[in-house]
Design a protein around this motif. Structure first.
Motif, short mmCIF file in Angstrom:
data_model
loop_
_atom_site.label_atom_id
_atom_site.label_comp_id
_atom_site.label_asym_id
_atom_site.label_seq_id
_atom_site.Cartn_x
_atom_site.Cartn_y
_atom_site.Cartn_z
N LEU A 38 0.80 -1.02 -0.08
CA LEU A 38 -0.07 0.13 -0.27
C LEU A 38 0.85 1.39 0.18
CD1 LEU A 38 -1.78 -2.50 0.98
CD2 LEU A 38 -3.27 -0.47 2.13
N ASP A 39 0.52 2.26 -0.69
CA ASP A 39 1.00 3.46 -1.30
C ASP A 39 0.12 4.75 -0.14
OD1 ASP A 39 1.91 6.35 -0.97
OD2 ASP A 39 2.43 5.82 -3.24
N LEU A 40 0.52 4.92 1.27
CA LEU A 40 -0.63 5.46 1.95
C LEU A 40 -0.51 6.85 1.79
CD1 LEU A 40 0.84 3.43 5.75
CD2 LEU A 40 -1.81 3.17 3.52
N ILE A 41 0.57 7.43 0.93
CA ILE A 41 0.62 9.07 0.95
C ILE A 41 0.51 9.00 -0.98
CG2 ILE A 41 1.22 11.14 1.08
CD1 ILE A 41 3.11 10.01 3.66
N PRO A 42 -0.84 8.17 -1.88
CA PRO A 42 -0.36 8.47 -3.15
C PRO A 42 0.03 9.43 -3.79
CG PRO A 42 -2.53 8.08 -2.59
CD PRO A 42 -1.54 8.47 -1.32
N GLU A 43 0.03 10.42 -3.42
CA GLU A 43 -0.33 11.86 -4.01
C GLU A 43 0.99 12.54 -4.12
OE1 GLU A 43 -1.65 11.22 -1.30
OE2 GLU A 43 -3.79 11.53 -1.94
N GLN A 44 2.16 11.73 -3.12
CA GLN A 44 3.71 12.80 -3.85
C GLN A 44 4.85 11.57 -4.02
OE1 GLN A 44 3.42 15.33 -0.19
NE2 GLN A 44 4.24 16.44 -1.80
N GLY A 45 5.39 11.72 -4.61
CA GLY A 45 6.42 10.74 -5.09
C GLY A 45 7.17 10.52 -3.35
N ASP A 46 7.84 9.62 -3.53
CA ASP A 46 9.16 8.74 -2.60
C ASP A 46 10.27 10.62 -1.60
OD1 ASP A 46 8.03 6.89 -3.16
OD2 ASP A 46 9.64 5.61 -1.72
N ALA A 47 10.70 11.03 -3.22
CA ALA A 47 11.92 12.39 -2.61
C ALA A 47 11.67 13.87 -3.01
CB ALA A 47 12.68 12.07 -4.08
N ASP A 48 9.99 13.82 -3.40
CA ASP A 48 10.19 14.92 -2.73
C ASP A 48 9.01 15.05 -1.08
OD1 ASP A 48 10.93 15.95 -5.60
OD2 ASP A 48 8.63 15.98 -6.39
N LEU A 49 8.55 14.23 -1.30
CA LEU A 49 8.09 13.85 0.24
C LEU A 49 8.98 13.65 1.15
CD1 LEU A 49 6.07 13.66 1.72
CD2 LEU A 49 5.33 11.32 1.44
N THR A 50 10.56 12.97 0.53
CA THR A 50 11.09 13.15 2.34
C THR A 50 11.22 14.21 2.39
OG1 THR A 50 11.43 10.86 1.41
CG2 THR A 50 13.33 12.29 2.16
N SER A 51 11.88 14.87 1.38
CA SER A 51 12.40 16.63 1.50
C SER A 51 11.60 17.45 1.55
CB SER A 51 12.90 16.85 -0.35
OG SER A 51 13.24 18.20 -0.07
N VAL A 52 10.64 17.77 1.45
CA VAL A 52 9.12 18.83 2.16
C VAL A 52 9.60 18.11 3.91
CG1 VAL A 52 7.69 19.10 2.46
CG2 VAL A 52 7.95 18.76 0.17
N LEU A 53 9.38 16.87 3.88
CA LEU A 53 9.31 16.60 5.58
C LEU A 53 10.49 17.01 6.57
CD1 LEU A 53 7.10 13.19 5.43
CD2 LEU A 53 6.27 15.72 6.01
N VAL A 82 13.58 10.10 8.27
CA VAL A 82 12.11 10.16 7.31
C VAL A 82 12.63 9.44 6.50
CG1 VAL A 82 11.18 12.58 6.39
CG2 VAL A 82 12.97 13.48 8.38
N GLU A 83 13.51 9.79 5.63
CA GLU A 83 13.71 8.40 5.30
C GLU A 83 12.68 6.98 5.25
OE1 GLU A 83 17.68 8.58 3.43
OE2 GLU A 83 17.35 9.98 2.10
N GLU A 84 13.07 6.63 6.38
CA GLU A 84 12.69 5.23 6.30
C GLU A 84 11.15 5.65 6.52
OE1 GLU A 84 14.07 2.09 6.70
OE2 GLU A 84 15.60 2.86 5.68
N PHE A 85 10.56 6.48 7.23
CA PHE A 85 9.27 6.59 7.51
C PHE A 85 8.85 6.34 6.10
CE2 PHE A 85 5.42 9.22 7.68
CZ PHE A 85 4.86 8.49 8.82
N VAL A 86 8.61 7.52 4.83
CA VAL A 86 8.22 7.75 3.82
C VAL A 86 8.63 6.30 3.32
CG1 VAL A 86 8.77 8.96 1.94
CG2 VAL A 86 9.15 9.98 3.79
N ARG A 87 9.62 5.83 3.23
CA ARG A 87 9.71 4.24 2.62
C ARG A 87 8.97 3.34 2.67
NH1 ARG A 87 14.72 3.84 2.88
NH2 ARG A 87 15.30 4.46 1.98
N GLU A 88 8.51 3.49 4.27
CA GLU A 88 7.41 2.42 5.03
C GLU A 88 5.96 2.88 4.74
OE1 GLU A 88 7.56 -0.34 5.79
OE2 GLU A 88 9.90 -0.67 6.67
N ALA A 89 5.43 4.20 4.32
CA ALA A 89 4.81 4.31 4.06
C ALA A 89 4.28 4.32 2.81
CB ALA A 89 4.50 6.17 4.63
N LYS A 90 4.82 4.64 2.21
CA LYS A 90 4.79 4.40 0.09
C LYS A 90 5.00 3.00 -0.02
CE LYS A 90 5.38 7.56 -2.43
NZ LYS A 90 3.88 8.03 -2.47
N HIS A 91 5.28 2.15 1.22
CA HIS A 91 5.60 1.01 0.91
C HIS A 91 4.81 -0.25 1.86
CE1 HIS A 91 8.27 1.99 -2.66
NE2 HIS A 91 8.17 3.24 -1.80
#
Length: 456
Positions: A267-282, A330-339
């Motif tokens: 499951l991609d729980l945050i499908p509106e944004q890509g991994d890299a962009d979301l990581t950078s913003v967060l 943050v990268e780990e959180f985004v990776r798990e949230a989107k995968h």
């Protein structure tokens, strides 16, 4: 003399089959095992009745029967023609992103319009008349119930599937078809909730979140194979996941006898944004928030109840503050949230299934007319056939199209007029059946009340 047609089942396909057979000039009797018609139709679309879909005329969207077999029936009653048909009956429709609903938002107005038209066409409807046995003799079909025997030159089986048995759809039609020599493809739930093995589910029960859901199978000595991907609302339950995106994929894991150990959802729980962009913003925002709890910060992009299981999978303590969040964290959180991976344990049963996969094998049913290749005058329509579509009006479109195809074909005149013989044949001459045990009420006179009670 009018040709006589029996229709078994007053669901969506049966109502449509009876209607079109009558419009084609036949004398039609519709048998329904429940005390009232259209129970399942009333609950479709959460009571709003998703009549059809802009794409529902495309056979590639359906499962079971080959597209070439489906095409003639779907072409015979397209989504545009379905909408025009209901407009003719007085049902105005509204579109939402290619999905069509009655403008009232009530499925009851659809059922009411169909019943009113059946009354106008003098179709007889018999309730609480569940068919127990079918006999064929000299081209005449005899449908035997607990109280009576009904005869006709043509019979259309529209008995539904095993999905939602509380509506009367108990799968008994399969037995009738099988007794007449038709093979039944394995029946299993489709469009139903999925159970999963993970233990954290009770903590997120009741959450609704948008997600992209993909189903994978790990192949032996090879890369994982993508079986399907859907995006939409996911409903989290104490036992697993539900919602349209999940329903669309459930048929792949509900098949009898398969081992689920190699299957998994991602499951991609945050499908509106890509991994890299979301990581950078967060990461950029986190460093500005100091002692704010990281869990609270992440709830700005993910439902607060889902944040904790994602943090745990990412190896992050829920006690962390934002100042303690590294970019790698943050990268780990985004990776798990989107995968986010879940392992299916199975699906819910027929009671919670919208439709079934499997049914009457279409290789023994003529395309276009839906007539049996084994028995001239026997037809099928709707869910009893090995045809199922995705959510969003596809299954109702198949019910309408197959009902019309079978109804029109069943009403065609035969070369020899046997109508008078059918009408006059006595019970004694049938030999294998005693006289009726009780007087059977002709409920055609009660049709007006049924139509009125369901008219939105």
């Amino acid at each position: 003399m009018k040709k006589s047609v029996l229709v078994a089942g007053a669901g969506a396909s049966g109502l449509m089959a009876a209607l079109w057979a009558a419009r084609a000039g036949a004398s039609v009797t519709l048998l329904e095992g429940e005390e009232r018609p259209g129970k399942k139709l009333l609950i479709t679309g959460n009571g709003r009745c998703n009549l059809t879909n802009r794409k529902a005329g495309n056979p590639e969207f359906y499962h079971g029967a080959p597209p070439k077999w489906l095409q003639p029936a779907l072409d015979g009653f397209t989504p545009e023609e379905v909408l025009a048909f209901f407009a003719e009956l007085g049902v105005l429709t509204a579109e939402r992103r290619g999905y069509y609903y009655p403008a009232t938002g009530q499925s009851s107005c659809v059922l009411g319009a169909l019943l009113a038209e059946l009354q106008r066409l003098s179709v007889k409807i018999k309730y609480k008349e569940k068919i127990r046995e079918i006999k064929i003799n000299g081209g005449i079909y005899t449908a035997i119930t607990d109280t009576w025997q009904y005869e006709a030159q043509s019979l259309i089986l529209c008995c539904g599937s095993k999905a939602a048995p509380s509506t009367g759809s108990d799968g008994s039609g399969y037995s009738l078809a099988e007794a007449l020599g038709h093979k039944i493809k394995k029946i299993h739930p489709a469009l139903c909730p999925v159970t999963v093995k993970e233990g954290f589910l009770p903590s997120v029960s009741g959450v609704r979140s948008r997600a992209s859901v993909s189903l994978w199978r790990q192949m032996p000595l090879g890369k994982p194979k993508l079986l399907g991907q859907e995006e939409g609302e996911v409903q989290w339950t104490a036992y697993g996941i539900s919602g349209i995106a999940v329903f669309q994929l459930s048929r792949f894991i509900s098949q009898p006898g398969i081992s689920l150990k190699d299957y998994y959802f991602q499951l991609d729980l945050i499908p509106e944004q890509g991994d890299a962009d979301l990581t950078s913003v967060l990461a950029s925002r986190a460093c500005q928030l100091g002692d704010q709890k990281a869990a609270s910060f992440f709830s700005g992009v993910l439902h607060e109840k889902l944040v904790i299981p994602v943090m745990e999978r990412a190896g992050l303590s829920k006690k962390l503050s934002c100042r303690q969040l590294s970019k790698e964290a943050v990268e780990e959180f985004v990776r798990e949230a989107k995968h986010f991976v879940l392992h299916p344990a199975g699906t819910k049963s027929f009671e919670q299934s919208q439709v079934c996969a499997g049914g009457v094998d279409t290789s023994l049913v003529k395309k276009g007319t839906l007539e049996s290749r084994l028995h001239p005058g026997l037809f099928f329509a709707g869910e009893i056939l090995d045809v199922d579509g995705p959510c969003g009006g596809f299954n109702l479109q198949w019910a309408w199209a197959s009902g019309k195809a079978a109804g029109c074909a069943a009403a065609e005149n035969t070369e020899t007029d046997t109508g008078s013989a059918v009408a006059g044949k006595s019970e004694k001459s049938m030999g294998s059946r005693p006289k009726r045990r009780k007087k059977h009420e002709d409920q055609n006179s009660g049709l007006k009340n049924e139509a009125g009670s369901y008219a939105g």
